[in-house]
Design a protein around this motif. Structure first.
Motif, PDB file in Angstrom:
ATOM      1  N   LYS A   4       0.845  -1.191   0.000  1.00 29.02           N
ATOM      2  CA  LYS A   4       0.000   0.000   0.000  1.00 29.02           C
ATOM      3  C   LYS A   4       0.883   1.245   0.000  1.00 29.02           C
ATOM      4  O   LYS A   4       1.803   1.376   0.813  1.00 29.02           O
ATOM      5  N   ARG A   5       0.603   2.189  -0.902  1.00 28.21           N
ATOM      6  CA  ARG A   5       1.407   3.392  -1.012  1.00 28.21           C
ATOM      7  C   ARG A   5       0.709   4.551  -0.311  1.00 28.21           C
ATOM      8  O   ARG A   5      -0.480   4.808  -0.533  1.00 28.21           O
ATOM      9  N   ILE A   6       1.454   5.212   0.544  1.00 32.92           N
ATOM     10  CA  ILE A   6       0.926   6.322   1.329  1.00 32.92           C
ATOM     11  C   ILE A   6       1.872   7.506   1.219  1.00 32.92           C
ATOM     12  O   ILE A   6       3.035   7.368   0.814  1.00 32.92           O
ATOM     13  N   ARG A   7       1.366   8.685   1.581  1.00 27.68           N
ATOM     14  CA  ARG A   7       2.224   9.871   1.615  1.00 27.68           C
ATOM     15  C   ARG A   7       1.659  10.865   2.618  1.00 27.68           C
ATOM     16  O   ARG A   7       0.504  10.753   3.056  1.00 27.68           O
ATOM     17  N   LEU A   8       2.489  11.832   2.961  1.00 26.15           N
ATOM     18  CA  LEU A   8       2.017  12.935   3.795  1.00 26.15           C
ATOM     19  C   LEU A   8       1.027  13.786   3.008  1.00 26.15           C
ATOM     20  O   LEU A   8       1.201  14.001   1.802  1.00 26.15           O
ATOM     21  N   LYS A   9      -0.002  14.263   3.680  1.00 30.64           N
ATOM     22  CA  LYS A   9      -0.922  15.181   3.028  1.00 30.64           C
ATOM     23  C   LYS A   9      -0.197  16.477   2.660  1.00 30.64           C
ATOM     24  O   LYS A   9       0.785  16.869   3.303  1.00 30.64           O
ATOM     25  N   GLU A  10      -0.714  17.129   1.637  1.00 29.28           N
ATOM     26  CA  GLU A  10      -0.053  18.293   1.053  1.00 29.28           C
ATOM     27  C   GLU A  10       0.140  19.430   2.062  1.00 29.28           C
ATOM     28  O   GLU A  10       1.132  20.158   2.014  1.00 29.28           O
ATOM     29  N   HIS A  11      -0.794  19.579   2.998  1.00 31.79           N
ATOM     30  CA  HIS A  11      -0.770  20.742   3.881  1.00 31.79           C
ATOM     31  C   HIS A  11       0.026  20.531   5.167  1.00 31.79           C
ATOM     32  O   HIS A  11       0.127  21.449   5.993  1.00 31.79           O
ATOM     33  N   ILE A  12       0.612  19.357   5.348  1.00 25.92           N
ATOM     34  CA  ILE A  12       1.305  19.055   6.598  1.00 25.92           C
ATOM     35  C   ILE A  12       2.553  19.932   6.747  1.00 25.92           C
ATOM     36  O   ILE A  12       3.361  20.069   5.822  1.00 25.92           O
ATOM     37  N   LEU A  13       2.707  20.512   7.940  1.00 28.29           N
ATOM     38  CA  LEU A  13       3.853  21.367   8.242  1.00 28.29           C
ATOM     39  C   LEU A  13       4.984  20.511   8.819  1.00 28.29           C
ATOM     40  O   LEU A  13       4.765  19.699   9.716  1.00 28.29           O
ATOM     41  N   ILE A  14       6.186  20.715   8.288  1.00 27.60           N
ATOM     42  CA  ILE A  14       7.368  20.010   8.784  1.00 27.60           C
ATOM     43  C   ILE A  14       8.384  21.034   9.272  1.00 27.60           C
ATOM     44  O   ILE A  14       8.782  21.943   8.530  1.00 27.60           O
ATOM     45  N   ILE A  15       8.781  20.914  10.532  1.00 25.98           N
ATOM     46  CA  ILE A  15       9.785  21.797  11.128  1.00 25.98           C
ATOM     47  C   ILE A  15      11.065  20.985  11.288  1.00 25.98           C
ATOM     48  O   ILE A  15      11.103  19.996  12.035  1.00 25.98           O
ATOM     49  N   ASP A  16      12.091  21.390  10.584  1.00 25.49           N
ATOM     50  CA  ASP A  16      13.355  20.649  10.542  1.00 25.49           C
ATOM     51  C   ASP A  16      14.392  21.368  11.398  1.00 25.49           C
ATOM     52  O   ASP A  16      14.893  22.432  11.027  1.00 25.49           O
ATOM     53  N   ASN A  17      14.690  20.802  12.569  1.00 29.16           N
ATOM     54  CA  ASN A  17      15.701  21.360  13.451  1.00 29.16           C
ATOM     55  C   ASN A  17      17.000  20.560  13.331  1.00 29.16           C
ATOM     56  O   ASN A  17      17.074  19.571  12.607  1.00 29.16           O
ATOM     57  N   GLU A  18      18.000  20.977  14.072  1.00 30.92           N
ATOM     58  CA  GLU A  18      19.294  20.296  13.996  1.00 30.92           C
ATOM     59  C   GLU A  18      19.217  18.867  14.525  1.00 30.92           C
ATOM     60  O   GLU A  18      19.835  17.954  13.974  1.00 30.92           O
ATOM     61  N   GLU A  19      18.460  18.664  15.598  1.00 28.45           N
ATOM     62  CA  GLU A  19      18.440  17.356  16.243  1.00 28.45           C
ATOM     63  C   GLU A  19      17.115  16.620  16.093  1.00 28.45           C
ATOM     64  O   GLU A  19      17.015  15.447  16.459  1.00 28.45           O
ATOM     65  N   SER A  20      16.084  17.284  15.587  1.00 23.76           N
ATOM     66  CA  SER A  20      14.767  16.655  15.503  1.00 23.76           C
ATOM     67  C   SER A  20      13.980  17.166  14.310  1.00 23.76           C
ATOM     68  O   SER A  20      14.306  18.204  13.726  1.00 23.76           O
ATOM     69  N   ILE A  21      12.951  16.420  13.987  1.00 22.03           N
ATOM     70  CA  ILE A  21      11.994  16.818  12.950  1.00 22.03           C
ATOM     71  C   ILE A  21      10.617  16.768  13.588  1.00 22.03           C
ATOM     72  O   ILE A  21      10.252  15.773  14.239  1.00 22.03           O
ATOM     73  N   ILE A  22       9.844  17.844  13.409  1.00 25.62           N
ATOM     74  CA  ILE A  22       8.508  17.917  13.988  1.00 25.62           C
ATOM     75  C   ILE A  22       7.494  17.937  12.850  1.00 25.62           C
ATOM     76  O   ILE A  22       7.570  18.775  11.949  1.00 25.62           O
ATOM     77  N   ILE A  23       6.556  16.994  12.883  1.00 26.07           N
ATOM     78  CA  ILE A  23       5.509  16.876  11.869  1.00 26.07           C
ATOM     79  C   ILE A  23       4.216  17.379  12.495  1.00 26.07           C
ATOM     80  O   ILE A  23       3.736  16.813  13.486  1.00 26.07           O
ATOM     81  N   VAL A  24       3.652  18.443  11.927  1.00 28.29           N
ATOM     82  CA  VAL A  24       2.537  19.145  12.576  1.00 28.29           C
ATOM     83  C   VAL A  24       1.269  19.041  11.739  1.00 28.29           C
ATOM     84  O   VAL A  24       1.254  19.386  10.555  1.00 28.29           O
ATOM     85  N   ASN A  25       0.207  18.558  12.360  1.00 32.24           N
ATOM     86  CA  ASN A  25      -1.147  18.663  11.818  1.00 32.24           C
ATOM     87  C   ASN A  25      -2.050  19.060  12.967  1.00 32.24           C
ATOM     88  O   ASN A  25      -1.943  20.172  13.476  1.00 32.24           O
TER      89      ASN A  25
END
Length: 330
Positions: A4-25
């Motif tokens: 099954k193929r899935i992806r992030l929805k188009e409007h999802i906010l991604i915050i890319d920091n040095e040590e972490s990634i935050i996925i926001v909905n």
């Protein structure tokens, strides 16, 4: 499941920091930033099979993260936009939030048949919104001609429209955006259920929208007709400080125990004519809320006004709702 193929929805906010990634909905999901997690996220942005994602960070970790993202309504099954060459193509990415294939939602809009009674400050704006959303099957009813003082709030008309029938100008407006639209027009003042029966006796309609204010009890006339014929119905009107829309009626709501206030009673207690004061901005606010609920309903999504009267206060920008009562006037 693995294929099954899935992806992030188009409007999802991604915050890319040095040590972490935050996925926001609706919620924020924080993951450690590693080469594997970055690879996982990059694949998810473009669309990937579950097995590919499991390969990036391991089966257990991938399954846990995928479940969290699903619970956060951040994922959707991969889909191709079947309407990519249409003027309304971008709204399909907006539809991703409803957790159903956007192509199916758009197809429901394209196949919908909508009747609008009254093409003034509210009806004309609703017509604009629905046309822009890809709806192309309309029944338009209005008895009036365009006048100079309509132009402060009725944006489908111009100075060149003055003196012409509103239904004719509205039809031309729709055709200027969608030349394949199917439109039936009636120059008619609705005074009784018989008037509606003559129009809709063989017209299959998915919803009737009332945006007329004459006669003063027209909403009740249409509601009575729609209830007897089980046709979904929504009405709205704009005042000075407030606007109201709803309840939106469908079969489920019609089956509830309520009665429609009769015309004699309304004539006894309501003596004034429709108010003269009307502002384009407040008409636009009310019409946008109505349009949004209509689109949701036609896509099979429950709108706030289903079974509820909604009141927007233009002065403090608040919205309140009232559930359906025993005696109704719209």
């Amino acid at each position: 499941m693995k294929n099954k193929r899935i992806r992030l929805k188009e409007h999802i906010l991604i915050i890319d920091n040095e040590e972490s990634i935050i996925i926001v909905n609706k919620l924020a999901i924080k993951i450690s930033k590693t080469p594997n997690s970055v690879n996982f996220l990059n694949k998810l942005k473009g669309g990937a099979s579950v097995s590919d994602l499991q390969y990036c960070i391991g089966t257990t970790a991938a399954n846990i993260l995928i479940e969290k993202l699903y619970n956060n309504e951040a994922l959707i099954e991969e889909w191709d936009n079947n309407y990519s060459h249409e003027f309304y193509s971008k709204q399909l990415y907006y539809f991703e939030q409803f957790n159903e294939n956007p192509n199916l939602l758009q197809e429901r809009l394209c196949n919908a048949r909508v009747a609008i009674i009254g093409l003034g400050g509210v009806g004309g704006l609703i017509l604009q919104n629905l046309t822009a959303s890809g709806i192309s099957n309309f029944v338009l009813i209005d008895y009036d001609q365009v006048e100079i003082d309509n132009l402060n709030r009725q944006y489908i008309y111009s100075k060149e429209s003055i003196g012409y029938n509103k239904i004719d100008v509205a039809q031309s407006y729709i055709n200027s955006i969608n030349s394949e639209a199917k439109i039936i027009t009636y120059k008619k003042l609705i005074n009784s259920s018989r008037d509606l029966s003559e129009i809709f006796y063989d017209n299959k309609i998915d919803i009737i929208i009332n945006a007329a204010d004459t006669p003063i009890y027209i909403g009740n006339i249409i509601l009575d007709f729609c209830k007897k014929n089980n046709i979904p119905f929504l009405s709205g009107k704009v005042g000075i400080s407030k606007g109201t829309w709803g309840p939106l009626f469908n079969k489920e709501i019609y089956d509830q125990d309520f009665s429609i206030i009769d015309e004699t009673t309304l004539n006894k207690y309501i003596k004034r004519n429709p108010i003269k004061g009307s502002l384009g901005a407040t008409n636009s606010i009310l019409s946008s809320f109505m349009s949004y609920d209509i689109l949701l309903f036609l896509m099979g999504i429950i709108p706030k006004s289903l079974g509820n009267k909604c009141i927007v206060d233009f002065n403090n920008l608040s919205i309140t709702t009232e559930s359906i009562g025993k005696n109704i006037s719209v």
